[in-house]
Design an enzyme around this catalytic site. Sequence first.
Site, PDB file in Angstrom:
ATOM      1  N   LYS A  58      13.422   0.858  10.368  1.00  0.00           N
ATOM      2  CA  LYS A  58      13.021  -0.198  11.313  1.00  0.00           C
ATOM      3  C   LYS A  58      13.747  -0.034  12.650  1.00  0.00           C
ATOM      4  CE  LYS A  58      10.758  -0.704   8.357  1.00  0.00           C
ATOM      5  NZ  LYS A  58      10.644  -0.216   6.991  1.00  0.00           N
ATOM      6  N   ILE A 194       5.744   5.299   3.797  1.00  0.00           N
ATOM      7  CA  ILE A 194       6.686   6.121   4.572  1.00  0.00           C
ATOM      8  C   ILE A 194       5.915   7.034   5.526  1.00  0.00           C
ATOM      9  CG2 ILE A 194       8.441   7.953   4.447  1.00  0.00           C
ATOM     10  CD1 ILE A 194       9.427   6.726   1.862  1.00  0.00           C
ATOM     11  N   GLU A 213      -3.349  13.323   3.271  1.00  0.00           N
ATOM     12  CA  GLU A 213      -3.376  12.397   2.133  1.00  0.00           C
ATOM     13  C   GLU A 213      -4.307  12.925   1.052  1.00  0.00           C
ATOM     14  OE1 GLU A 213      -1.952   9.500   0.998  1.00  0.00           O
ATOM     15  OE2 GLU A 213      -3.377   9.688  -0.649  1.00  0.00           O
ATOM     16  N   GLY A 281       5.774   9.414  -2.653  1.00  0.00           N
ATOM     17  CA  GLY A 281       6.267   8.472  -3.649  1.00  0.00           C
ATOM     18  C   GLY A 281       7.694   8.788  -4.063  1.00  0.00           C
ATOM     19  N   ASP A 322      14.237  -0.462  -8.075  1.00  0.00           N
ATOM     20  CA  ASP A 322      13.411   0.753  -8.108  1.00  0.00           C
ATOM     21  C   ASP A 322      13.526   1.532  -9.416  1.00  0.00           C
ATOM     22  OD1 ASP A 322      12.744   0.162  -5.499  1.00  0.00           O
ATOM     23  OD2 ASP A 322      13.379   2.093  -4.662  1.00  0.00           O
ATOM     24  N   ALA A 330      12.579  -3.646  -1.455  1.00  0.00           N
ATOM     25  CA  ALA A 330      13.934  -4.197  -1.447  1.00  0.00           C
ATOM     26  C   ALA A 330      13.943  -5.650  -1.911  1.00  0.00           C
ATOM     27  CB  ALA A 330      14.523  -4.076  -0.051  1.00  0.00           C
ATOM     28  N   HIS A 454       1.445 -24.080  19.728  1.00  0.00           N
ATOM     29  CA  HIS A 454       0.563 -23.372  20.668  1.00  0.00           C
ATOM     30  C   HIS A 454       1.359 -22.978  21.905  1.00  0.00           C
ATOM     31  CE1 HIS A 454      -2.990 -22.222  22.866  1.00  0.00           C
ATOM     32  NE2 HIS A 454      -2.503 -22.883  23.905  1.00  0.00           N
TER      33      HIS A 454
END
Length: 475
Positions: A58, A194, A213, A281, A322, A330, A454
């Site tokens: 990020k 990713i 892909e 993956g 994981d 996460a 708004h």
Amino acid sequence: MSKQFDVIVIGAGPGGYIAAIRAAQLGFNVACIDEWKNEKGGPAPGGTCTNVGCIPSKALLQSSEHFEHARLHFADHGISTGEVGIDVAKMIGRKDAIVKQNNDGILYLFKKNKVTFFHGRGSFVKAADGGYEIRVAGKEEETLTAKQVVVATGSNARALPGVPFDEVNVLSNDGALRLGNVPAKMALIGAGVIGLEMGSVWRRLGTDVTVLEGMDKFLPVVDEQIAKEAKKAFDKQGLKIETGVKVGEVKVNDQGVSVAYTNAKGEAQTLAVDKLIVSIGRTANTIGLNAEAVGLALDERGAIIVDDDCKTNLPGVWAVGDVVRGPMLAHKAEEEGVAVAERIAGQHGHVNFATLPWVIYTSPEIAWVGRTEQQLKADGVKYKAGTFPFLANGRARALGDTTGMVKFLADAETDEILGVHMVGPMVSELIAEAVVAMEFKASSEDIARICHAHPSLSESTKEAALAVDKRTLNF
Ligand code: FAD
Ligand code: NAI
């Protein structure tokens, strides 16, 4: 002499460190073991997420987005910059500093919550005294015992068969986050989360990026309408995505990497690139855990087998994140960590998989919670759909980013929200409202009746809810 604890957590990623803190809050004497090393060999708790995942990716997405804005969009605001350059070393340095802040933050949280941290590899030695003996192999050797053990050892990037990561030419997420300069050409294998995020970073910085892909369909886990909208935006940006490919031989040579593949039409192709990122993956990580010593059961893919409560086949041994079934996210790991600590304390820990949000931090961002239109059809559920485009949202126009839409799916009879799907600016933040709504079993009418500030992007959420009843006000 072994050191005794109530709970030992192996792994200090989001699953492990959060489990350790929650267990300590509940009054247990807790040890947390993690082996990740920073560049000086010191501890770097936070796991994949902090060191080579969520946080650093990020940081680079933000830097590269600023770069792209300065290069392409500032002029629209009347801002002239002259030639815009990128100092990659500085960008990576900033990212590393953010990672370190997070590592230090976790060490501080351990101190604050009186969690004893051990830096080294934790492995099972044997069952002992109604609990387990765990060896820590770090700078010094330690032996710990506890009746309750939480395994949170995470995952590793999956390599293409016969093409190991060298992190110079063939990169996993690790190498992809610390390149020293902007490569001229890059290929990514796998247009998943990713592939799209890292592909976006380097494309924005000027790399010619091709994503290969294997599946025929682009982003099959995402609602089709949303995936199509995202694909249109990526095409426009020049992020080349080829679906339905079959990757053949990958060769590393003096010039970089050559990737042979067959495209969707069955034509043989070769792509010569400077760098290859393989993002196909991840696999559960139990390396070094010595699971065999205590008979901890793993499935055929190496993940630890757990039930709905994250209990393994061994009494007092739990596993989260994981390293077990379910999405590799996460916040899923954290939720499981909290729930396990609470179950150890005899409470009713709870994780609602039906309301786990997903976010892909590309531009436009993609976010969703609940079922897609395709899943509802497959499940035979009668539903109503409502969409609202950001093009009709005043705040999006002011931001200069009107790509995408918000989409609501609600039960045709009860109006209960079954799924919310978004593509567009800052939808990573907007999705939280949908998660809260679904967690409280809200109807689309509930959202439609709530006052939203708004001008704000969140008005699109309200308008999409209104659209379920075919009564949008601004479109
Ligand atoms: P991990 O974070 O992998 O932590 C496991 C820890 O255990 C590691 O520190 C490891 O060193 C340690 N360990 C392993 N074995 C041992 C042992 N025997 N002894 C001691 N220590 C051990 N998810 C999101 O939700 N949002 C995102 O934006 C996001 N972005 C990502 C970007 C990238 C590039 C990648 C790769 C992943 C991303 N993820 C994201 C996924 C997220 O990082 C993982 O789902 C999350 O880190 C899993 O947490 P965990 O605690 O299960 O494992
Ligand atoms: P992924 O599962 O998201 O995508 C992998 C892609 O590779 C799939 O589209 C798959 O069809 C394709 N693929 C697999 N084998 C292939 C082959 N041989 N040739 C061509 N294509 C192939 O996995 P990814 O991107 O590696 O990320 C791993 C996990 O990390 C994600 O599933 C996600 O859980 C987590 N993550 C989450 C992020 C977020 O929440 N924003 C960001 C990054 C990662």
